[in-house]
Design a protein around this motif. Structure first.
Motif, PDB file in Angstrom:
ATOM      1  N   LEU A  64       0.533  -1.270  -0.196  1.00 46.21           N
ATOM      2  CA  LEU A  64      -0.119  -0.600   0.313  1.00 46.21           C
ATOM      3  C   LEU A  64       0.998   0.990   0.175  1.00 46.21           C
ATOM      4  O   LEU A  64       0.767   2.214  -0.920  1.00 46.21           O
ATOM      5  N   ASP A  65       1.522   1.408   0.753  1.00 40.82           N
ATOM      6  CA  ASP A  65       2.637   2.422   0.369  1.00 40.82           C
ATOM      7  C   ASP A  65       3.564   2.378  -0.437  1.00 40.82           C
ATOM      8  O   ASP A  65       3.601   3.856  -1.297  1.00 40.82           O
ATOM      9  N   ALA A  66       3.922   1.271  -1.021  1.00 44.59           N
ATOM     10  CA  ALA A  66       4.626   1.454  -2.250  1.00 44.59           C
ATOM     11  C   ALA A  66       3.790   1.624  -3.553  1.00 44.59           C
ATOM     12  O   ALA A  66       4.432   3.006  -4.015  1.00 44.59           O
ATOM     13  N   ASN A  67       2.804   1.635  -3.317  1.00 43.37           N
ATOM     14  CA  ASN A  67       1.498   2.531  -4.281  1.00 43.37           C
ATOM     15  C   ASN A  67       1.470   3.372  -3.812  1.00 43.37           C
ATOM     16  O   ASN A  67       1.650   4.652  -5.119  1.00 43.37           O
ATOM     17  N   GLU A  70       4.494   5.359  -5.862  1.00 44.82           N
ATOM     18  CA  GLU A  70       3.505   5.462  -7.136  1.00 44.82           C
ATOM     19  C   GLU A  70       3.090   6.561  -7.985  1.00 44.82           C
ATOM     20  O   GLU A  70       3.477   6.888  -8.586  1.00 44.82           O
ATOM     21  N   ALA A  71       2.077   6.347  -6.958  1.00 48.52           N
ATOM     22  CA  ALA A  71       0.880   7.284  -6.990  1.00 48.52           C
ATOM     23  C   ALA A  71       1.836   8.563  -7.359  1.00 48.52           C
ATOM     24  O   ALA A  71       1.144   9.853  -8.485  1.00 48.52           O
ATOM     25  N   CYS A  72       2.500   8.891  -5.933  1.00 49.66           N
ATOM     26  CA  CYS A  72       3.243   9.959  -6.015  1.00 49.66           C
ATOM     27  C   CYS A  72       3.887  10.620  -7.302  1.00 49.66           C
ATOM     28  O   CYS A  72       4.316  11.687  -7.529  1.00 49.66           O
ATOM     29  N   ILE A  73       4.992   9.455  -7.988  1.00 51.11           N
ATOM     30  CA  ILE A  73       5.673   9.821  -8.795  1.00 51.11           C
ATOM     31  C   ILE A  73       4.956   9.959  -9.928  1.00 51.11           C
ATOM     32  O   ILE A  73       4.846  11.111 -11.206  1.00 51.11           O
ATOM     33  N   LEU A  88       5.006  10.945   2.347  1.00 48.50           N
ATOM     34  CA  LEU A  88       4.454   9.254   2.974  1.00 48.50           C
ATOM     35  C   LEU A  88       4.412   9.402   4.817  1.00 48.50           C
ATOM     36  O   LEU A  88       3.872   8.993   5.072  1.00 48.50           O
ATOM     37  N   ARG A  89       5.487  10.485   5.706  1.00 39.71           N
ATOM     38  CA  ARG A  89       4.986  10.245   7.261  1.00 39.71           C
ATOM     39  C   ARG A  89       3.869  10.865   6.776  1.00 39.71           C
ATOM     40  O   ARG A  89       3.335  10.786   7.928  1.00 39.71           O
ATOM     41  N   GLU A  90       3.396  12.577   5.762  1.00 41.15           N
ATOM     42  CA  GLU A  90       1.932  13.255   6.403  1.00 41.15           C
ATOM     43  C   GLU A  90       0.790  11.776   6.390  1.00 41.15           C
ATOM     44  O   GLU A  90       0.169  12.160   6.555  1.00 41.15           O
ATOM     45  N   THR A  91       0.990  11.347   4.706  1.00 42.97           N
ATOM     46  CA  THR A  91      -0.379  10.758   4.781  1.00 42.97           C
ATOM     47  C   THR A  91      -0.227   9.465   6.016  1.00 42.97           C
ATOM     48  O   THR A  91      -1.411   8.725   5.910  1.00 42.97           O
ATOM     49  N   CYS A  92       0.569   8.654   5.481  1.00 43.11           N
ATOM     50  CA  CYS A  92       0.452   7.251   5.525  1.00 43.11           C
ATOM     51  C   CYS A  92       1.498   6.886   6.935  1.00 43.11           C
ATOM     52  O   CYS A  92       0.766   5.881   7.541  1.00 43.11           O
ATOM     53  N   SER A  93       1.743   8.366   8.279  1.00 45.48           N
ATOM     54  CA  SER A  93       2.480   7.813   8.890  1.00 45.48           C
ATOM     55  C   SER A  93       3.482   6.517   9.120  1.00 45.48           C
ATOM     56  O   SER A  93       3.066   6.269   9.750  1.00 45.48           O
ATOM     57  N   ILE A  98      15.046   7.734   3.312  1.00 50.79           N
ATOM     58  CA  ILE A  98      15.302   8.165   1.578  1.00 50.79           C
ATOM     59  C   ILE A  98      16.152   7.380   1.157  1.00 50.79           C
ATOM     60  O   ILE A  98      15.388   6.385  -0.022  1.00 50.79           O
ATOM     61  N   ALA A  99      16.701   6.309   1.839  1.00 45.48           N
ATOM     62  CA  ALA A  99      17.335   5.812   0.735  1.00 45.48           C
ATOM     63  C   ALA A  99      16.292   4.356   1.161  1.00 45.48           C
ATOM     64  O   ALA A  99      16.425   3.533  -0.199  1.00 45.48           O
ATOM     65  N   THR A 100      15.504   4.352   2.027  1.00 46.52           N
ATOM     66  CA  THR A 100      14.061   3.060   1.729  1.00 46.52           C
ATOM     67  C   THR A 100      13.822   3.116   1.008  1.00 46.52           C
ATOM     68  O   THR A 100      12.895   2.508   0.009  1.00 46.52           O
ATOM     69  N   ILE A 101      13.150   4.606   0.183  1.00 45.27           N
ATOM     70  CA  ILE A 101      12.438   5.522  -0.988  1.00 45.27           C
ATOM     71  C   ILE A 101      12.563   4.606  -2.202  1.00 45.27           C
ATOM     72  O   ILE A 101      12.486   4.283  -3.131  1.00 45.27           O
ATOM     73  N   SER A 102      14.315   5.213  -2.105  1.00 41.51           N
ATOM     74  CA  SER A 102      15.506   5.060  -3.266  1.00 41.51           C
ATOM     75  C   SER A 102      14.873   3.515  -4.003  1.00 41.51           C
ATOM     76  O   SER A 102      14.378   2.844  -5.054  1.00 41.51           O
ATOM     77  N   ARG A 103      14.842   2.744  -3.126  1.00 37.70           N
ATOM     78  CA  ARG A 103      14.962   1.172  -3.054  1.00 37.70           C
ATOM     79  C   ARG A 103      13.595   0.651  -3.705  1.00 37.70           C
ATOM     80  O   ARG A 103      13.404  -0.263  -4.536  1.00 37.70           O
ATOM     81  N   THR A 104      12.413   1.271  -2.874  1.00 33.47           N
ATOM     82  CA  THR A 104      11.799   1.016  -2.999  1.00 33.47           C
ATOM     83  C   THR A 104      10.916   1.084  -4.750  1.00 33.47           C
ATOM     84  O   THR A 104      10.211   0.064  -5.564  1.00 33.47           O
ATOM     85  N   ILE A 105      11.174   2.326  -4.864  1.00 35.20           N
ATOM     86  CA  ILE A 105      10.350   2.831  -5.777  1.00 35.20           C
ATOM     87  C   ILE A 105      11.631   2.404  -7.061  1.00 35.20           C
ATOM     88  O   ILE A 105      10.821   1.650  -8.603  1.00 35.20           O
ATOM     89  N   ARG A 106      12.822   1.708  -6.872  1.00 39.40           N
ATOM     90  CA  ARG A 106      13.489   1.276  -7.954  1.00 39.40           C
ATOM     91  C   ARG A 106      13.022  -0.502  -8.286  1.00 39.40           C
ATOM     92  O   ARG A 106      13.555  -0.794  -8.975  1.00 39.40           O
ATOM     93  N   ARG A 107      12.112  -0.981  -6.907  1.00 36.84           N
ATOM     94  CA  ARG A 107      12.502  -2.291  -7.390  1.00 36.84           C
ATOM     95  C   ARG A 107      11.176  -2.370  -7.633  1.00 36.84           C
ATOM     96  O   ARG A 107      10.638  -3.046  -8.637  1.00 36.84           O
TER      97      ARG A 107
END
Length: 115
Positions: A64-67, A70-73, A88-93, A98-107
């Motif tokens: 759900l967070d990864a989706n 994706e929607a943000c991009i 992500l902090r404001e909406t999904c708590s 930043i590295a985690t976000i980068s790896r997630t969107i790269r995946r």
């Protein structure tokens, strides 16, 4: 104690041939409890050894967070990782690096391209 797959296979074959449990335990060295568990796994999965669905540490960001990322991009293709982190902090708590976000969107198949 570790029990090899071959030994489990032999014990299961003996069990399916209606060999009594004490005899199976005597020849294979498998405990009564392990023998019960082996049969249970075989009944539930059809396999001798239960294999995990995924191996390793669980991901911090779920699908759900990864989706959401994706929607943000898709909404704003030139969004910065720090901005995605804030959203992500404001909406999904969810507080992630930043590295985690980068790896997630790269995946998910997104790459960074220079303009």
């Amino acid at each position: 104690r570790y029990i090899s797959k071959e030994r489990k296979q032999v014990a299961l074959q003996m069990s399916l041939l209606n060999v009594k449990d004490p005899t199976i335990r005597h020849y294979t060295g498998i405990s009564e409890r392990s023998l019960r568990y082996l049969r249970k796994v075989y009944r539930e999965t059809g396999e001798i050894v239960r294999t995990p669905v995924c191996v390793g540490r669980p991901r911090i960001l779920d699908s759900l967070d990864a989706n959401f990322l994706e929607a943000c991009i898709e909404r704003q293709p030139d969004i910065y990782l720090t901005e995605m982190q804030d959203q992500l902090r404001e909406t999904c708590s969810v507080e992630v690096s930043i590295a985690t976000i980068s790896r997630t969107i790269r995946r998910r198949g997104f790459t960074r391209k220079k303009v």
